[in-house]
Design a protein around this motif. Sequence first.
Motif, PDB file in Angstrom:
ATOM      1  N   CYS A  20      19.437  42.434 -68.406  1.00 54.21           N
ATOM      2  CA  CYS A  20      18.575  42.471 -69.590  1.00 54.21           C
ATOM      3  C   CYS A  20      18.845  43.747 -70.380  1.00 54.21           C
TER       4      CYS A  20
ATOM      5  N   CYS B 290      17.150  44.002 -73.985  1.00 56.60           N
ATOM      6  CA  CYS B 290      15.971  43.184 -74.297  1.00 56.60           C
ATOM      7  C   CYS B 290      14.684  43.994 -74.234  1.00 56.60           C
TER       8      CYS B 290
ATOM      9  N   LEU C 160      11.786  42.806 -73.862  1.00 54.61           N
ATOM     10  CA  LEU C 160      10.750  42.144 -73.048  1.00 54.61           C
ATOM     11  C   LEU C 160      10.780  42.575 -71.580  1.00 54.61           C
ATOM     12  N   LEU C 161      11.704  43.458 -71.263  1.00 54.23           N
ATOM     13  CA  LEU C 161      11.769  43.954 -69.885  1.00 54.23           C
ATOM     14  C   LEU C 161      10.682  45.006 -69.691  1.00 54.23           C
TER      15      LEU C 161
ATOM     16  N   CYS D 265      10.884  40.543 -66.156  1.00 51.85           N
ATOM     17  CA  CYS D 265      10.679  39.974 -67.485  1.00 51.85           C
ATOM     18  C   CYS D 265       9.201  39.728 -67.759  1.00 51.85           C
TER      19      CYS D 265
ATOM     20  N   ARG E  45      10.308  33.862 -73.308  1.00 51.64           N
ATOM     21  CA  ARG E  45      11.621  34.494 -73.229  1.00 51.64           C
ATOM     22  C   ARG E  45      12.484  34.246 -74.458  1.00 51.64           C
TER      23      ARG E  45
ATOM     24  N   GLY F 238      12.961  37.203 -76.723  1.00 49.65           N
ATOM     25  CA  GLY F 238      13.836  38.306 -76.336  1.00 49.65           C
ATOM     26  C   GLY F 238      15.204  38.180 -76.990  1.00 49.65           C
ATOM     27  N   VAL F 239      16.201  38.757 -76.381  1.00 49.58           N
ATOM     28  CA  VAL F 239      17.525  38.815 -77.019  1.00 49.58           C
ATOM     29  C   VAL F 239      18.433  37.633 -76.649  1.00 49.58           C
ATOM     30  N   TYR F 240      17.976  36.777 -75.737  1.00 49.48           N
ATOM     31  CA  TYR F 240      18.724  35.558 -75.389  1.00 49.48           C
ATOM     32  C   TYR F 240      17.781  34.358 -75.474  1.00 49.48           C
TER      33      TYR F 240
ATOM     34  N   CYS G 149      18.364  32.988 -69.933  1.00 44.65           N
ATOM     35  CA  CYS G 149      17.683  33.855 -68.958  1.00 44.65           C
ATOM     36  C   CYS G 149      17.435  33.097 -67.655  1.00 44.65           C
TER      37      CYS G 149
HETATM   38  S1  SF4 Z   1      13.663  37.549 -72.073  1.00 47.64           S
HETATM   39 FE1  SF4 Z   1      15.541  37.292 -70.854  1.00 47.64          FE
HETATM   40  S2  SF4 Z   1      16.775  39.094 -71.357  1.00 47.64           S
HETATM   41 FE2  SF4 Z   1      14.671  39.526 -71.987  1.00 47.64          FE
HETATM   42  S3  SF4 Z   1      13.718  40.586 -70.260  1.00 47.64           S
HETATM   43 FE3  SF4 Z   1      13.283  38.404 -70.054  1.00 47.64          FE
HETATM   44  S4  SF4 Z   1      14.901  37.628 -68.705  1.00 47.64           S
HETATM   45 FE4  SF4 Z   1      15.607  39.604 -69.524  1.00 47.64          FE
END
Ligand code: SF4
Length: 269
Positions: A20, A77, A79-80, A92, A105, A108-110, A115
């Motif tokens: 992440c 990311c 959101l971590l 996460c 999720r 976030g960046v993906y 994820c």
């Molecule tokens: S959204 Fe995905 S990349 Fe972001 S913290 Fe959660 S698991 Fe990691």
Amino acid sequence: MTVSFHLCQPGGGASCGACCGLYNFRDHTRVALTEQLAMQTERLHRVPWEASAWQEAARELIAARRAAPMFPAVRVCPLLGFLDKDRKQVGCLGHPLVTGGTDLRDCGVYRASVCETFTCPSFGWLTDAQARLVQVACADWYLYGLVITDVEFVRGCLRLIEWELGGPAKPEVLVERPEVLAAVRKLFALKETAPRRDAKATVFGRFSRDTEGEPVPRTVDYVKLGTRAAPEDDVVLCLGYTPQDSTELMAARELVRSHVKGVARLLAG
Ligand code: SF4
Ligand code: SF4
């Protein structure tokens, strides 16, 4: 897949957020990352579990980041965060198991599907016994993520112990005796404690940055240093050393060697 248990949240104090983007800063010390994660956790705890609110908070957190990523091509990311109030487990904050069922999720960046399904190379390259050794020896969120994701480092350390012993050093044996395990932890903890590394160098363990911002493996320039390869050099590189002369390289090797000998001495005793 070689490892049969889940490396990301194996329990026993170990947890990981490396993919992440957790460590993707030049300053990726425990103090700096604790601060970053605490800020993200605190901000997201105040946001209702709704996608639009999380998207806005994620944008804010990215804008408020203390530094740009070291490898721009590798996403970080927002959101971590810490999953517990004692700040001992990283994970996460948008995961449905954390939010009570809402999957955030995608904010976030993906994509959430990425994820959910992503597994890093360690899943394929570490054996169960090697991964268990890392889990038990590095039972904290900061060190575990640094070590479990560095297959070359784990293998290199085990190889050096075997050379020192002149025989096999099975990971499952290393976890059996507390004093041996403590010495293995000291060896793995060099990822955090190794002194005199160049804080200004744009390196992360074995990797430096190419012109596109992608991590690329680096090697020791033996010609420039006027020396030959030694068995410790893989581990020296994985620790992030960028020796400028042979004296620096020798000192880094000696540090690794002394820690390996510490494990071997206890094993043989
Ligand atoms: S959204 Fe995905 S990349 Fe972001 S913290 Fe959660 S698991 Fe990691
Ligand atoms: S880097 Fe690997 S072990 Fe760590 S969270 Fe990602 S997939 Fe899991």
